[in-house]
Write a protein that holds these residues in place. Structure first.
Motif, PDB file in Angstrom:
ATOM      1  N   GLU A   1       1.745   4.818   5.585  1.00 11.97           N
ATOM      2  CA  GLU A   1       3.065   4.709   4.973  1.00 11.97           C
ATOM      3  C   GLU A   1       3.766   3.404   5.344  1.00 11.97           C
ATOM      4  OE1 GLU A   1       1.791   8.911   5.179  1.00 11.97           O
ATOM      5  OE2 GLU A   1       1.887   7.278   6.648  1.00 11.97           O
ATOM      6  N   LEU A   2       3.638   2.973   6.605  1.00  8.57           N
ATOM      7  CA  LEU A   2       4.248   1.703   7.006  1.00  8.57           C
ATOM      8  C   LEU A   2       3.563   0.536   6.306  1.00  8.57           C
ATOM      9  CD1 LEU A   2       6.303   0.191   8.716  1.00  8.57           C
ATOM     10  CD2 LEU A   2       4.601   0.097  10.559  1.00  8.57           C
ATOM     11  N   ARG A   3       2.268   0.645   6.134  1.00 10.38           N
ATOM     12  CA  ARG A   3       1.543  -0.424   5.427  1.00 10.38           C
ATOM     13  C   ARG A   3       2.019  -0.535   3.983  1.00 10.38           C
ATOM     14  NH1 ARG A   3      -4.675   0.251   5.888  1.00 10.38           N
ATOM     15  NH2 ARG A   3      -4.224   2.021   4.518  1.00 10.38           N
ATOM     16  N   LEU A   4       2.269   0.588   3.337  1.00 10.51           N
ATOM     17  CA  LEU A   4       2.800   0.560   1.969  1.00 10.51           C
ATOM     18  C   LEU A   4       4.190  -0.068   1.923  1.00 10.51           C
ATOM     19  CD1 LEU A   4       1.629   4.066   0.704  1.00 10.51           C
ATOM     20  CD2 LEU A   4       0.745   1.847  -0.020  1.00 10.51           C
ATOM     21  N   LEU A   5       5.004   0.233   2.922  1.00 10.80           N
ATOM     22  CA  LEU A   5       6.332  -0.374   3.011  1.00 10.80           C
ATOM     23  C   LEU A   5       6.217  -1.892   3.113  1.00 10.80           C
ATOM     24  CD1 LEU A   5       9.465  -0.197   3.546  1.00 10.80           C
ATOM     25  CD2 LEU A   5       8.867  -0.084   5.976  1.00 10.80           C
ATOM     26  N   LEU A   6       5.317  -2.359   3.966  1.00 12.96           N
ATOM     27  CA  LEU A   6       5.137  -3.798   4.140  1.00 12.96           C
ATOM     28  C   LEU A   6       4.593  -4.457   2.875  1.00 12.96           C
ATOM     29  CD1 LEU A   6       3.639  -3.822   7.761  1.00 12.96           C
ATOM     30  CD2 LEU A   6       5.942  -4.504   7.065  1.00 12.96           C
ATOM     31  N   VAL A   7       3.720  -3.757   2.173  1.00 13.26           N
ATOM     32  CA  VAL A   7       3.191  -4.303   0.914  1.00 13.26           C
ATOM     33  C   VAL A   7       4.317  -4.464  -0.108  1.00 13.26           C
ATOM     34  CG1 VAL A   7       1.731  -3.770  -1.090  1.00 13.26           C
ATOM     35  CG2 VAL A   7       0.829  -3.477   1.228  1.00 13.26           C
ATOM     36  N   LEU A   8       5.208  -3.487  -0.179  1.00 12.84           N
ATOM     37  CA  LEU A   8       6.337  -3.587  -1.105  1.00 12.84           C
ATOM     38  C   LEU A   8       7.235  -4.767  -0.746  1.00 12.84           C
ATOM     39  CD1 LEU A   8       7.323   0.167  -1.591  1.00 12.84           C
ATOM     40  CD2 LEU A   8       6.488  -1.395  -3.350  1.00 12.84           C
ATOM     41  N   TYR A   9       7.497  -4.947   0.550  1.00 13.19           N
ATOM     42  CA  TYR A   9       8.315  -6.094   0.958  1.00 13.19           C
ATOM     43  C   TYR A   9       7.609  -7.404   0.609  1.00 13.19           C
ATOM     44  CZ  TYR A   9      11.116  -9.324   3.689  1.00 13.19           C
ATOM     45  OH  TYR A   9      11.919 -10.387   4.062  1.00 13.19           O
TER      46      TYR A   9
ATOM     47  N   ILE B   1      12.180  -6.468 -12.552  1.00 13.62           N
ATOM     48  CA  ILE B   1      11.062  -6.035 -11.696  1.00 13.62           C
ATOM     49  C   ILE B   1      11.433  -6.191 -10.231  1.00 13.62           C
ATOM     50  CG2 ILE B   1       8.672  -6.511 -11.053  1.00 13.62           C
ATOM     51  CD1 ILE B   1       8.201  -7.434 -13.934  1.00 13.62           C
ATOM     52  N   HIS B   2      12.100  -7.295  -9.924  1.00 11.99           N
ATOM     53  CA  HIS B   2      12.568  -7.529  -8.548  1.00 11.99           C
ATOM     54  C   HIS B   2      13.504  -6.411  -8.100  1.00 11.99           C
ATOM     55  CE1 HIS B   2      14.700 -10.520  -5.579  1.00 11.99           C
ATOM     56  NE2 HIS B   2      14.047  -9.565  -4.956  1.00 11.99           N
ATOM     57  N   ALA B   3      14.453  -6.044  -8.958  1.00  8.87           N
ATOM     58  CA  ALA B   3      15.383  -4.963  -8.634  1.00  8.87           C
ATOM     59  C   ALA B   3      14.626  -3.652  -8.418  1.00  8.87           C
ATOM     60  CB  ALA B   3      16.420  -4.804  -9.743  1.00  8.87           C
ATOM     61  N   GLY B   4      13.634  -3.387  -9.262  1.00 12.13           N
ATOM     62  CA  GLY B   4      12.837  -2.182  -9.121  1.00 12.13           C
ATOM     63  C   GLY B   4      12.088  -2.131  -7.806  1.00 12.13           C
ATOM     64  N   LEU B   5      11.510  -3.264  -7.404  1.00  8.60           N
ATOM     65  CA  LEU B   5      10.764  -3.306  -6.154  1.00  8.60           C
ATOM     66  C   LEU B   5      11.684  -3.169  -4.938  1.00  8.60           C
ATOM     67  CD1 LEU B   5       8.081  -6.060  -6.879  1.00  8.60           C
ATOM     68  CD2 LEU B   5       7.690  -3.617  -6.492  1.00  8.60           C
ATOM     69  N   VAL B   6      12.885  -3.739  -5.024  1.00 10.20           N
ATOM     70  CA  VAL B   6      13.839  -3.596  -3.921  1.00 10.20           C
ATOM     71  C   VAL B   6      14.239  -2.125  -3.769  1.00 10.20           C
ATOM     72  CG1 VAL B   6      16.191  -4.114  -3.167  1.00 10.20           C
ATOM     73  CG2 VAL B   6      14.712  -5.950  -4.004  1.00 10.20           C
ATOM     74  N   ALA B   7      14.512  -1.454  -4.894  1.00  9.47           N
ATOM     75  CA  ALA B   7      14.847  -0.033  -4.839  1.00  9.47           C
ATOM     76  C   ALA B   7      13.683   0.779  -4.278  1.00  9.47           C
ATOM     77  CB  ALA B   7      15.222   0.470  -6.232  1.00  9.47           C
ATOM     78  N   ALA B   8      12.465   0.466  -4.713  1.00 13.10           N
ATOM     79  CA  ALA B   8      11.282   1.159  -4.204  1.00 13.10           C
ATOM     80  C   ALA B   8      11.068   0.875  -2.721  1.00 13.10           C
ATOM     81  CB  ALA B   8      10.050   0.736  -4.997  1.00 13.10           C
ATOM     82  N   LEU B   9      11.364  -0.355  -2.295  1.00 11.92           N
ATOM     83  CA  LEU B   9      11.220  -0.727  -0.892  1.00 11.92           C
ATOM     84  C   LEU B   9      12.097   0.132   0.000  1.00 11.92           C
ATOM     85  CD1 LEU B   9      10.334  -2.722   1.385  1.00 11.92           C
ATOM     86  CD2 LEU B   9      12.274  -4.153   0.715  1.00 11.92           C
ATOM     87  N   PHE B  10      13.349   0.325  -0.398  1.00 15.87           N
ATOM     88  CA  PHE B  10      14.245   1.131   0.433  1.00 15.87           C
ATOM     89  C   PHE B  10      13.908   2.618   0.325  1.00 15.87           C
ATOM     90  CE2 PHE B  10      16.571  -2.806   0.562  1.00 15.87           C
ATOM     91  CZ  PHE B  10      17.110  -2.796   1.840  1.00 15.87           C
ATOM     92  N   GLY B  11      13.371   3.025  -0.822  1.00 12.19           N
ATOM     93  CA  GLY B  11      12.861   4.383  -0.921  1.00 12.19           C
ATOM     94  C   GLY B  11      11.702   4.597   0.044  1.00 12.19           C
ATOM     95  N   ALA B  12      10.842   3.582   0.169  1.00 11.26           N
ATOM     96  CA  ALA B  12       9.719   3.650   1.102  1.00 11.26           C
ATOM     97  C   ALA B  12      10.208   3.669   2.548  1.00 11.26           C
ATOM     98  CB  ALA B  12       8.782   2.462   0.881  1.00 11.26           C
ATOM     99  N   LEU B  13      11.303   2.954   2.811  1.00 11.02           N
ATOM    100  CA  LEU B  13      11.874   2.956   4.163  1.00 11.02           C
ATOM    101  C   LEU B  13      12.331   4.365   4.536  1.00 11.02           C
ATOM    102  CD1 LEU B  13      12.743   1.047   6.528  1.00 11.02           C
ATOM    103  CD2 LEU B  13      15.002   0.996   5.460  1.00 11.02           C
ATOM    104  N   LEU B  14      13.035   5.021   3.614  1.00 15.92           N
ATOM    105  CA  LEU B  14      13.470   6.399   3.850  1.00 15.92           C
ATOM    106  C   LEU B  14      12.271   7.329   4.012  1.00 15.92           C
ATOM    107  CD1 LEU B  14      15.584   8.646   3.957  1.00 15.92           C
ATOM    108  CD2 LEU B  14      15.606   8.655   1.444  1.00 15.92           C
ATOM    109  N   ALA B  15      11.259   7.156   3.175  1.00 15.03           N
ATOM    110  CA  ALA B  15      10.066   7.995   3.245  1.00 15.03           C
ATOM    111  C   ALA B  15       9.345   7.826   4.579  1.00 15.03           C
ATOM    112  CB  ALA B  15       9.125   7.656   2.088  1.00 15.03           C
TER     113      ALA B  15
END
Length: 308
Positions: A94-102, A130-144
């Motif tokens: 999960e942390l690796r996915l977070l880093l990939v999104l960042y 797309i940038h906005a979408g990835l930022v939203a997904a990034l913070f979703g990944a942080l919560l996850a």
């Protein structure tokens, strides 16, 4: 009077604020008298100070932030490699996915804030969405990641990865749709409201500001509970505090110092590069925090100190 969801103060006073790209296109499409379009316009809507598009009046683009993003990319790549090596650590996948999104947000940040593409172009609007979408997904990944750290479900398994992916995907799609609708006007539902000069969009403000803020606060709260109450440790908590401070300082540098730096440098650089450096540092400290509470060996407890 400024209302909730008004982007005018941000687009006027914060150089290189990427979501302003969406409003610029909208104003051009409706033939608004708010702006007078020019191929060399900087990021923003009639900004107090902005870096002109590359090649305009000798501009070399937002070179400082481009370099900051460029240097952050290999650094984050090294973090991903380091996480991958800790095969027994809780939350590794999960942390690796977070880093990939960042990592994915960095080249997009170059394109959306770098003063490289023409304001109002379809390409810039789509890349910004797309940038906005990835930022939203990034913070979703942080919560996850925080939810996974509670070990409600076993990390690295489908019971963890599926909800993780679903949360990130929903966040991405929601922010992408809202951004495209603001910029390209697919429907009338999410179009910026009147007066046009206010650059008003509650939906865009929620997905780009409120959602990331809520996720960041929830992450810090959950990790504080895990470290202080479950693990009964204090030292790892300092990493999370430092990461939070770095992130906050990055936002302050961008929103408060951006205009000052831009004016002082004669529109050569702004505060966005400081924000990028501090945000990347915060990501690095989050890795150190995770490393400090997990074990690398399969023979050790999943968390440093184990559950009591």
């Amino acid at each position: 009077m400024t209302r909730f969801g008004d982007f005018k103060p941000l687009c006027t006073n914060t150089p290189s604020y990427p979501w302003c790209n969406l409003f610029y296109r909208h104003l051009v499409d409706i033939d608004s008298n708010v702006i007078t379009p020019s191929s060399g316009d900087p990021v923003g809507i009639n900004p107090v100070c902005g870096i002109p598009r590359v090649g305009t009046d000798g501009s070399i683009s937002n070179i400082a932030n481009i370099l900051a993003c460029g240097l952050s990319i290999p650094f984050v790549g090294l973090l991903i490699y380091a996480v991958s090596r800790r095969k027994a650590a809780v939350g590794r996948v999960e942390l690796r996915l977070l880093l990939v999104l960042y990592l994915l947000t960095l080249p997009l940040q170059i394109l959306t804030t770098g003063s490289l593409l023409e304001q109002g172009s379809t390409a810039l609007v789509v890349l910004t969405a797309i940038h906005a979408g990835l930022v939203a997904a990034l913070f979703g990944a942080l919560l996850a990641n925080a939810l996974v750290a509670t070990q409600i479900v076993e990390d690295g398994t489908m019971s963890s990865i599926l909800p993780f992916t679903f949360l990130c995907l929903i966040s991405f799609v929601a922010a992408l749709y809202v951004s495209l609708d603001v910029g390209l006007g697919f429907t009338d539902t999410l179009q910026p409201g009147d007066p046009q000069v206010a650059l008003h969009s509650i939906a865009l403000f929620i997905v780009t500001s409120i959602w990331p803020g809520v996720c960041a606060l929830a992450y810090l709260g959950l990790m504080a509970y895990i470290v202080l109450s479950v693990l009964n440790e204090i030292r790892p908590m300092w990493f999370y505090v430092i990461a939070a401070v770095l992130f906050i300082l990055g936002q302050l540098a961008w929103f408060l110092l951006g205009k000052v730096i831009c004016n002082g440098s004669d529109a050569k650089v702004d505060g966005s590069f400081i924000a990028t450096v501090l945000e990347t540092a915060a990501v690095g400290v989050i890795y150190l925090a995770w490393k400090s509470i997990t074990e690398e060996s399969w023979d050790e407890d999943p968390y440093y100190g184990g559950y009591q």
